[in-house]
Design an enzyme around this catalytic site. Structure first.
Site, PDB file in Angstrom:
ATOM      1  N   SER A 242      -6.890  -1.553   1.174  1.00 27.82           N
ATOM      2  CA  SER A 242      -7.391  -1.975  -0.133  1.00 27.82           C
ATOM      3  C   SER A 242      -7.612  -0.776  -1.054  1.00 27.82           C
ATOM      4  CB  SER A 242      -8.715  -2.717   0.054  1.00 27.82           C
ATOM      5  OG  SER A 242      -9.694  -1.827   0.542  1.00 27.82           O
ATOM      6  N   GLU A 265      -1.785   4.012   0.348  1.00 28.59           N
ATOM      7  CA  GLU A 265      -0.996   2.953  -0.270  1.00 28.59           C
ATOM      8  C   GLU A 265      -1.935   1.784  -0.440  1.00 28.59           C
ATOM      9  OE1 GLU A 265       2.126   0.827   1.906  1.00 28.59           O
ATOM     10  OE2 GLU A 265       1.438  -0.499   0.319  1.00 28.59           O
ATOM     11  N   CYS A 302       2.438  -5.850   0.843  1.00 26.83           N
ATOM     12  CA  CYS A 302       2.122  -5.003  -0.315  1.00 26.83           C
ATOM     13  C   CYS A 302       3.164  -5.178  -1.402  1.00 26.83           C
ATOM     14  CB  CYS A 302       2.010  -3.551   0.112  1.00 26.83           C
ATOM     15  SG  CYS A 302       3.006  -3.140   1.517  1.00 26.83           S
TER      16      CYS A 302
END
Ligand code: NAP
Length: 524
Positions: A242, A265, A302
């Site tokens: 997150s 990321e 993602c």
């Protein structure tokens, strides 16, 4: 292999005594045995001390031997067989076929880095030979290679329990670079983490590598992860998760007396741009494919297409109808953790209640552990006016933004934060319009793709899985593909060192084995 719930610190398997955590069956909510013990400060210290001790030896081990090590990890992971797949399916709620595919990707990733090590060119050797006769000043002999940064802390991803976890892309690239790794296991898949951790630990023993090359720690709270990032012996961090988690760890790394890089990321909504001719010609096919991409893995990617931009048209209405009818047939799916489900439901509710947002479609409802897909639409004006509409809703939810024309589509892309991907659906007659958007998309995203969706990330040499903030903390690199190794090395230049003091790769005889850049030109 029986799970112990133990920490793996160097060669040892030790009980952590700082609280405990259990895995949870994502589909049923049942507690899975055994309990995993959290690391004490002393156990964390031991893992970091061993990693630091290992560093100078491990980093000078030949690239060929490191390649053997990565291949041994891959073989040991495969040898775990169904035990690994079964536990991973239970902990993640992801389908068996997906986990088997992810295991293949994990093994393939390790082998990709092994192949790269054997080629040797990742060292990016450069030589500017001495020019003693140069006027007015002689030029010194300069030789450059890349060396690893030092021990790396890895925080695996909940949504890729194999390919982005204990022996996933961050670990594989750090080990390939010559960095020992200390993993903080993700609390969502502790059993999977132990199994894979043992596969790595076994490979360290098989190759007779320094014992601190790898350790695996469990954390019953947040203390172990935070102390790991703060530890002076840790020299870089790899993280997927997150935005809140990534920024918390970045703050710790930046506050150290000697700050270190955090390659995080985090959050991306991956805009999909639907161009007018593509919509006019094949809105139904695009709508159905979009629904498939949106709901893949319960939307927990993602690269999930969380935002669609399109010009108001009859084609857009057909796209929405097709996407809605596909979604209506798609069942709800178990989400990775109750926390992720809770965040997803909160994000969906906020969109559903937003006065400027219309609910276009919902997927089928499920049980209390499952996420129900959702598709919303809004106007470009409303989207531009409210930054909250640009936040990631992690799961199978997407927002369609209706634009007046292509110029307004560009205005919307200019308002977005950095992204991992931008996908364009276009036909030949759309090329001129698309060309006007490309400079903006290059500034926006790490990967631009045509007539597809960002889900499905090829692991290769030309892949970029990265992008400007907040998709990642450092858009200059990638976390997927062979370029990921660049995160964990830095250049060192050697000036006028006698041949026998130079690192082996930079000695005169190595010119035959390695590609060198001599005076800026590739030697072969
Ligand atoms: P997360 O909460 O950020 O956790 C990732 C890892 O970092 C876990 O090991 C976690 O520990 C640790 N961590 C998080 N915050 C920390 C802190 N303040 N201090 C120390 N350690 C910390 O991510 P997640 O559990 O995978 O998923 C939660 C949310 O992240 C999702 O709802 C989604 O929004 C987002 N997410 C995004 C991506 C993406 O690729 N963009 C992928 C996965 C998740 P614990 O194990 O103790 O939780």
């Amino acid at each position: 292999m029986t799970l112990t719930g133990n920490l793996l610190i160097g060669r040892q398997s030790i009980r952590g005594t700082n609280g405990s955590l259990h895995g949870i069956d994502a589909a049923t909510g049942a507690t899975l045995e055994p309990a995993f013990g959290g690391a004490t400060p002393a156990q964390l210290d031991q893992a970091c001390a061993l990693a630091w001790q290992a560093f100078d030896t491990y980093r000078e081990i030949s690239p060929e031997r490191r390649a053997d090590f990565l291949e041994a990890i891959a073989a040991n992971i495969l040898a775990l067989g169904d035990a690994l797949v079964d536990r991973c399916v239970a902990e993640s709620g992801l389908p068996r076929g997906r986990i088997e595919g992810e295991r293949g990707r994990t093994v393939g990733q390790l082998r990709l880095f092994a192949g790269m090590l054997r080629q040797g060119d990742f060292l990016e050797l450069r030589v500017d030979p001495a020019q003693p006769e140069r006027q007015p000043l002689p030029r010194p002999d300069l030789r450059l290679r890349h060396i690893p940064l030092g021990p790396v802390a890895v925080f695996g991803a909940s949504n890729f329990p194999l390919a982005f976890s204990v022996a996933g892309g961050d670990t594989a690239s750090a080990l390939a670079a010559g960095c020992p790794v200390v993993v903080k296991a993700h609390s969502a898949h502790p059993g999977t983490s132990e199994l894979v951790g043992r596969a790595v630990q076994q490979a360290v023993a098989e190759l007779d590598l320094p014992e601190g090359t790898f350790s695996l720690l469990f954390d019953a709270g947040r203390e172990v992860g935070q102390s790991l990032v703060a530890d002076p012996r840790i020299r870089a961090v790899g993280f997927t998760g997150s935005r809140a988690g990534g920024t918390a760890l970045m703050a710790i790394a930046a506050a150290r007396p000697a700050p270190i890089p955090v390659f995080a990321e985090m959050s991306s909504i991956n805009p999909v741009l639907l161009f007018p001719n593509a919509l006019a010609n094949r809105a139904e096919a695009i709508g159905a494919a979009f629904a498939g991409s949106l709901t893949l893995g319960a939307g927990q990617f993602c690269t999930n297409p969380g935002l669609v931009l399109a010009v108001e048209s009859e084609g857009l209405e057909r796209f929405l109808e097709a996407a809605a009818s596909s979604l209506a047939r798609i069942g709800a799916q178990s989400m990775l953790t109750p926390g992720i489900l809770h965040a997803y439901c909160g994000g969906v509710d906020a969109l559903a209640q937003h006065p400027q947002v219309r609910t276009v479609a919902r997927g089928q409802a499920g049980n209390t552990l499952q996420g129900q897909a959702a598709l919303f639409s809004t106007s470009a004006e409303a989207f531009l006016a409210d930054a909250a509409l640009r936040h990631e809703v992690f799961g199978a939810a997407s927002l369609v933004v209706r634009c007046r024309d292509v110029a307004q589509m560009r205005q919307v892309t200019e308002a977005l934060e950095g992204q991992l991907t931008a996908a364009l659906h276009l036909d030949a007659a759309d090329h001129d319009a698309a060309r006007t958007l490309l400079p903006s998309l290059e500034r926006l995203a790490g990967r631009i793709l045509v007539n597809g969706f960002g889900t499905g990330v090829e692991v290769g040499h030309a892949m970029v899985h990265g992008g400007p903030w907040p998709s990642t903390s450092d858009g200059r690199t990638t976390s997927v593909g062979s370029l990921a190794i660049a995160r964990f090395v830095r250049p060192v230049s050697y000036q006028d060192l006698p041949d026998d003091l130079l690192p082996a790769a930079l000695r005169a005889e190595s010119a035959l084995r390695h590609t060198w850049r001599v005076d800026g030109k590739a030697s072969r």
